[in-house]
Design a protein around this motif. Structure first.
Motif, short mmCIF file in Angstrom:
data_model
loop_
_atom_site.label_atom_id
_atom_site.label_comp_id
_atom_site.label_asym_id
_atom_site.label_seq_id
_atom_site.Cartn_x
_atom_site.Cartn_y
_atom_site.Cartn_z
N UNK A 35 -11.17 1.25 -7.52
CA UNK A 35 -10.16 2.09 -6.74
C UNK A 35 -9.94 1.32 -5.33
N UNK A 36 -10.64 0.45 -4.79
CA UNK A 36 -10.46 -0.27 -3.71
C UNK A 36 -9.31 -1.26 -3.93
N UNK A 37 -9.43 -1.98 -4.89
CA UNK A 37 -8.25 -2.66 -5.25
C UNK A 37 -6.69 -2.00 -5.22
N UNK A 41 -3.86 -2.40 -2.72
CA UNK A 41 -2.37 -2.71 -3.21
C UNK A 41 -1.58 -1.79 -2.60
N UNK A 42 -1.62 -0.27 -2.78
CA UNK A 42 -0.86 0.71 -2.09
C UNK A 42 -0.65 0.40 -0.63
N UNK A 43 -1.67 0.08 -0.07
CA UNK A 43 -1.36 -0.07 1.35
C UNK A 43 -0.58 -1.21 1.78
N UNK A 44 -0.90 -2.40 0.77
CA UNK A 44 -0.19 -3.48 1.11
C UNK A 44 1.35 -3.55 0.69
N UNK A 45 1.69 -2.72 -0.21
CA UNK A 45 3.20 -2.45 -0.30
C UNK A 45 4.13 -1.97 0.66
N UNK A 46 3.07 -1.09 1.83
CA UNK A 46 3.82 -0.31 2.76
C UNK A 46 4.19 -1.68 4.02
#
Length: 146
Positions: A35-37, A41-46
């Motif tokens: 879940x950390x990955x 991933x979601x955070x870095x898409x922003x």
């Protein structure tokens, strides 16, 4: 030829598989919950000011990934780029891809200091880092997680 790009939504599954493999290797100190990955991933898409994940391609194939984060250091007297992870798939190793990733980071993210972590058993990575001018710090790192 090496190509390094910001992640896109279509990279999610491949990134998560590679990150899982990275943290399953004997040279990693501990496992990380998948879940950390996904969260990273979601955070870095922003658009954000703290972290980036890159997909690394070699002759059109996904060869690995790298991620960096940013901080400021009074000790260093300026911005610091933390090279958080660099994973190159086994079949793509020893082709200069790791060195290309570092050159990409240096060119696109200038900083006063670049810092990374490596376990003592990851001798191939240590050799690369030393060739790039990195030195061992005599610090013990400590963490407290919530």
């Amino acid at each position: 030829m090496t190509k390094i790009d910001n992640i896109t939504p279509s990279d999610r599954e491949e990134y998560c598989q590679m990150a899982t493999e990275f943290y399953s290797m004997s040279c990693c100190d501990h496992c990380v919950d998948k879940s950390h990955f996904e969260n990273a991933f979601d955070y870095c898409l922003q658009q954000n000011n703290y972290a980036k994940i890159f997909m690394i391609r070699y002759n059109g194939e996904v060869a690995g990934y790298g991620n960096i984060s940013f901080t400021y250091s009074i000790e260093a007297g300026g911005n610091v780029v933390l090279l958080e992870e660099l994973f190159i798939k086994e079949k793509f190793r020893n082709k200069g891809i790791g060195k290309n990733f570092f050159e990409f980071v240096y060119k696109n993210y200038p900083a006063k200091r670049y810092r990374l972590e490596v376990t003592e058993c990851n001798t191939n990575a240590i050799k690369l880092y030393e060739k790039l001018g990195y030195k061992i710090l005599n610090y013990k790192q400590m963490i407290k997680e919530n």
